[in-house]
Motif scaffolding. Structure first.
Motif, PDB file in Angstrom:
ATOM      1  N   PRO A 155       0.840  -1.206   0.000  1.00 12.84           N
ATOM      2  CA  PRO A 155       0.000   0.000   0.000  1.00 12.84           C
ATOM      3  C   PRO A 155       0.874   1.254   0.000  1.00 12.84           C
ATOM      4  N   THR A 156       0.496   2.238  -0.777  1.00 12.47           N
ATOM      5  CA  THR A 156       1.302   3.445  -0.948  1.00 12.47           C
ATOM      6  C   THR A 156       0.410   4.680  -0.885  1.00 12.47           C
ATOM      7  N   MET A 157       0.778   5.615  -0.010  1.00 14.29           N
ATOM      8  CA  MET A 157       0.090   6.902   0.067  1.00 14.29           C
ATOM      9  C   MET A 157       0.959   7.928  -0.649  1.00 14.29           C
ATOM     10  N   VAL A 158       0.433   8.526  -1.697  1.00 15.64           N
ATOM     11  CA  VAL A 158       1.182   9.455  -2.539  1.00 15.64           C
ATOM     12  C   VAL A 158       0.722  10.879  -2.257  1.00 15.64           C
ATOM     13  N   ASP A 159       1.673  11.746  -1.965  1.00  4.02           N
ATOM     14  CA  ASP A 159       1.375  13.155  -1.709  1.00  4.02           C
ATOM     15  C   ASP A 159       2.427  14.003  -2.424  1.00  4.02           C
ATOM     16  N   THR A 160       2.246  14.134  -3.748  1.00  2.00           N
ATOM     17  CA  THR A 160       3.173  14.893  -4.583  1.00  2.00           C
ATOM     18  C   THR A 160       2.390  15.904  -5.417  1.00  2.00           C
ATOM     19  N   LYS A 161       3.135  16.655  -6.240  1.00  2.29           N
ATOM     20  CA  LYS A 161       2.472  17.601  -7.131  1.00  2.29           C
ATOM     21  C   LYS A 161       1.615  16.880  -8.168  1.00  2.29           C
ATOM     22  N   SER A 162       2.016  15.671  -8.534  1.00  2.37           N
ATOM     23  CA  SER A 162       1.308  14.939  -9.578  1.00  2.37           C
ATOM     24  C   SER A 162       0.060  14.244  -9.064  1.00  2.37           C
ATOM     25  N   ALA A 163       0.045  13.841  -7.792  1.00  2.00           N
ATOM     26  CA  ALA A 163      -1.086  13.066  -7.287  1.00  2.00           C
ATOM     27  C   ALA A 163      -1.171  13.175  -5.772  1.00  2.00           C
ATOM     28  N   HIS A 164      -2.416  13.029  -5.264  1.00  2.00           N
ATOM     29  CA  HIS A 164      -2.680  13.012  -3.821  1.00  2.00           C
ATOM     30  C   HIS A 164      -3.735  11.931  -3.574  1.00  2.00           C
ATOM     31  N   LEU A 165      -3.295  10.706  -3.355  1.00  2.00           N
ATOM     32  CA  LEU A 165      -4.254   9.620  -3.152  1.00  2.00           C
ATOM     33  C   LEU A 165      -3.555   8.401  -2.577  1.00  2.00           C
ATOM     34  N   ASP A 166      -4.386   7.418  -2.201  1.00  2.00           N
ATOM     35  CA  ASP A 166      -3.897   6.125  -1.726  1.00  2.00           C
ATOM     36  C   ASP A 166      -3.941   5.130  -2.880  1.00  2.00           C
ATOM     37  N   THR A 167      -2.863   4.430  -3.095  1.00  2.00           N
ATOM     38  CA  THR A 167      -2.801   3.458  -4.177  1.00  2.00           C
ATOM     39  C   THR A 167      -1.913   2.293  -3.735  1.00  2.00           C
ATOM     40  N   HIS A 168      -1.439   1.502  -4.683  1.00  3.14           N
ATOM     41  CA  HIS A 168      -0.595   0.351  -4.365  1.00  3.14           C
ATOM     42  C   HIS A 168       0.458   0.179  -5.457  1.00  3.14           C
ATOM     43  N   GLN A 169       1.627  -0.280  -5.061  1.00  2.00           N
ATOM     44  CA  GLN A 169       2.657  -0.678  -6.004  1.00  2.00           C
ATOM     45  C   GLN A 169       3.109  -2.095  -5.649  1.00  2.00           C
ATOM     46  N   TYR A 170       3.755  -2.759  -6.596  1.00  2.00           N
ATOM     47  CA  TYR A 170       4.082  -4.155  -6.349  1.00  2.00           C
ATOM     48  C   TYR A 170       5.364  -4.566  -7.070  1.00  2.00           C
ATOM     49  N   SER A 171       5.926  -5.654  -6.596  1.00  6.85           N
ATOM     50  CA  SER A 171       7.048  -6.334  -7.255  1.00  6.85           C
ATOM     51  C   SER A 171       6.590  -7.738  -7.629  1.00  6.85           C
ATOM     52  N   VAL A 172       7.261  -8.344  -8.593  1.00  3.86           N
ATOM     53  CA  VAL A 172       6.788  -9.628  -9.104  1.00  3.86           C
ATOM     54  C   VAL A 172       7.966 -10.549  -9.413  1.00  3.86           C
ATOM     55  N   THR A 173       7.752 -11.833  -9.157  1.00  3.27           N
ATOM     56  CA  THR A 173       8.689 -12.887  -9.535  1.00  3.27           C
ATOM     57  C   THR A 173       7.962 -13.868 -10.457  1.00  3.27           C
ATOM     58  N   GLU A 174       8.579 -14.219 -11.572  1.00  2.00           N
ATOM     59  CA  GLU A 174       7.924 -15.044 -12.582  1.00  2.00           C
ATOM     60  C   GLU A 174       8.505 -16.457 -12.600  1.00  2.00           C
ATOM     61  N   ARG A 175       7.651 -17.391 -12.998  1.00  2.00           N
ATOM     62  CA  ARG A 175       8.088 -18.781 -13.170  1.00  2.00           C
ATOM     63  C   ARG A 175       7.238 -19.419 -14.268  1.00  2.00           C
ATOM     64  N   ALA A 176       7.863 -20.184 -15.122  1.00  2.00           N
ATOM     65  CA  ALA A 176       7.155 -20.878 -16.210  1.00  2.00           C
ATOM     66  C   ALA A 176       7.685 -22.300 -16.317  1.00  2.00           C
ATOM     67  N   ARG A 177       6.786 -23.247 -16.500  1.00  9.37           N
ATOM     68  CA  ARG A 177       7.189 -24.644 -16.673  1.00  9.37           C
ATOM     69  C   ARG A 177       6.096 -25.404 -17.420  1.00  9.37           C
ATOM     70  N   VAL A 178       6.483 -26.519 -17.996  1.00  7.85           N
ATOM     71  CA  VAL A 178       5.564 -27.385 -18.726  1.00  7.85           C
ATOM     72  C   VAL A 178       5.082 -28.479 -17.781  1.00  7.85           C
ATOM     73  N   ILE A 179       3.765 -28.673 -17.709  1.00  7.23           N
ATOM     74  CA  ILE A 179       3.194 -29.705 -16.850  1.00  7.23           C
ATOM     75  C   ILE A 179       3.368 -31.075 -17.515  1.00  7.23           C
ATOM     76  N   ASP A 180       4.074 -31.960 -16.824  1.00  8.72           N
ATOM     77  CA  ASP A 180       4.307 -33.317 -17.315  1.00  8.72           C
ATOM     78  C   ASP A 180       4.332 -34.236 -16.100  1.00  8.72           C
ATOM     79  N   HIS A 181       3.212 -34.904 -15.849  1.00  3.03           N
ATOM     80  CA  HIS A 181       3.099 -35.731 -14.653  1.00  3.03           C
ATOM     81  C   HIS A 181       4.058 -36.921 -14.683  1.00  3.03           C
TER      82      HIS A 181
END
Length: 344
Positions: free
Chosen positions: A257-283
């Motif tokens: 959660p991110t509270m922004v109080d700058t010249k460009s914006a004044h509101l509550d929002t959210h930012q995030y980071s992400v980790t990716e993974r890809a694989r083929v399903i083969d039982h």
């Protein structure tokens, strides 16, 4: 008389303490070299004062961390993703720790479309990818500039297609917004349509349809909270291709959660980071799971407060006095060394 004597004695004492003795004009001599030093001195003062003013007028970004005590409000998730499979064969759903489905949080629109982009769309998409890739790689160097300039990560949407491909649409576009609780959840797109039951939910898929599934996808927008200038959405502009019909994509997202109080914006929002993974399903080889695209998100209990602050006025004045006084003192020394040899 005594008063006059005391006053005269006081004036003499003060006069003796004068650290800036005055030289009569008759004993002063001006030279061309001294005039040149004076001109350079004034020009340097003007340049440094202008530079200092620009430095003072610029703002600094200040970050504070605090506990997020707002547990009752909901988080808006904006989604715009295109999957290279027809809408009849796949479905989108979201679940959180309360085991509530997408019907409780809203509903995404499904739109039949073509996965391959036209020439103009591909050029536009590659431009957006290059911009966002550069910002992601150099984010720690340019993040202050992003906040101050109000850069929005992904501008608008793809331009309209200039030609219509032959045949039926081969892809499905899921887009819209969902309001979810501030809890960990899982948004996923997989084979079949979501059906809510007594024991949870399931995806009903037509048997024998697995060979037609392709989870290549393109993400135009995946964001939490309101769109805010300066907030980077790492998944915007992401594109994945596969020829396998048993592909599984996983995105592990940490939301702050991110509270922004700058010249460009004044509101509550959210930012995030992400980790990716890809694989083929083969039982048979031990790679278990369910094919599809999974976005597993977790919302942090800490909030970041971003403010834009100006520098101190007194600091600005002290720096100006230091610039002017230092240049005058240095130029006086330099002028004395330049003039003395010429006189000798």
């Amino acid at each position: 008389m005594r008063r006059l004597n005391k006053k005269s004695l006081a004036l003499k004492t003060v006069k003796a303490l004068d650290a800036f003795p005055k030289i009569p004009e008759g004993y002063q001599e001006t030279t061309s070299s001294g005039g040149g030093v004076s001109i350079l001195c004034f020009l340097l003062i003007i340049v440094l004062v202008i530079t200092e003013f620009h430095y003072y007028s610029a703002t600094d970004m200040h970050y504070e961390y605090e506990v997020d005590s707002d547990f009752t409000s909901k988080v808006k998730i904006t989604i715009d993703i295109t999957v290279a499979t027809r809408c009849q064969a796949i479905g989108a759903d979201i679940l959180d720790l309360t085991n509530q489905g997408v019907t409780q949080f809203g509903r995404l629109q499904e739109e039949a479309t073509y996965f391959d982009l036209s020439k103009n769309q591909r050029a536009y998409w590659e431009m957006i990818q290059s911009i966002n890739t550069y910002i992601k790689e150099e984010y720690h160097l340019v993040h202050k500039l992003l906040w101050k300039t109000g850069y929005v990560a992904f501008p608008n949407k793809l331009p309209p297609r200039e030609d219509k491909p032959k045949g039926e649409p081969d892809a499905c576009r899921f887009h819209g917004s969902l309001l979810v609780h501030k809890l960990a959840g899982n948004f996923h797109i997989t084979a079949g349509k979501s059906v809510q039951g007594l024991g949870g939910h399931a995806h009903l898929s037509l048997f024998g349809n697995e060979d037609k599934l392709n989870f290549s996808h393109r993400i135009e927008n995946f964001s939490f909270g309101e769109g805010t200038p300066g907030i980077m959405n790492p998944l915007d502009g992401d594109e994945k291709w596969t020829n396998s019909t048993r592909q599984m994509y996983q995105y592990f997202i940490k939301v702050v959660p991110t509270m922004v109080d700058t010249k460009s914006a004044h509101l509550d929002t959210h930012q995030y980071s992400v980790t990716e993974r890809a694989r083929v399903i083969d039982h048979t080889s031990g790679s278990h799971g369910v094919i599809g695209i999974y976005f597993k998100y977790d919302i942090s209990g800490l909030k970041v407060h971003v403010t834009e602050q100006h520098k101190s006025y007194w600091q600005f004045m002290v720096r100006l006095c230091g610039i002017v006084g230092g240049i005058f003192a240095t130029s006086g020394t330099c002028s004395g060394r330049v003039v003395s040899p010429s006189q000798s």
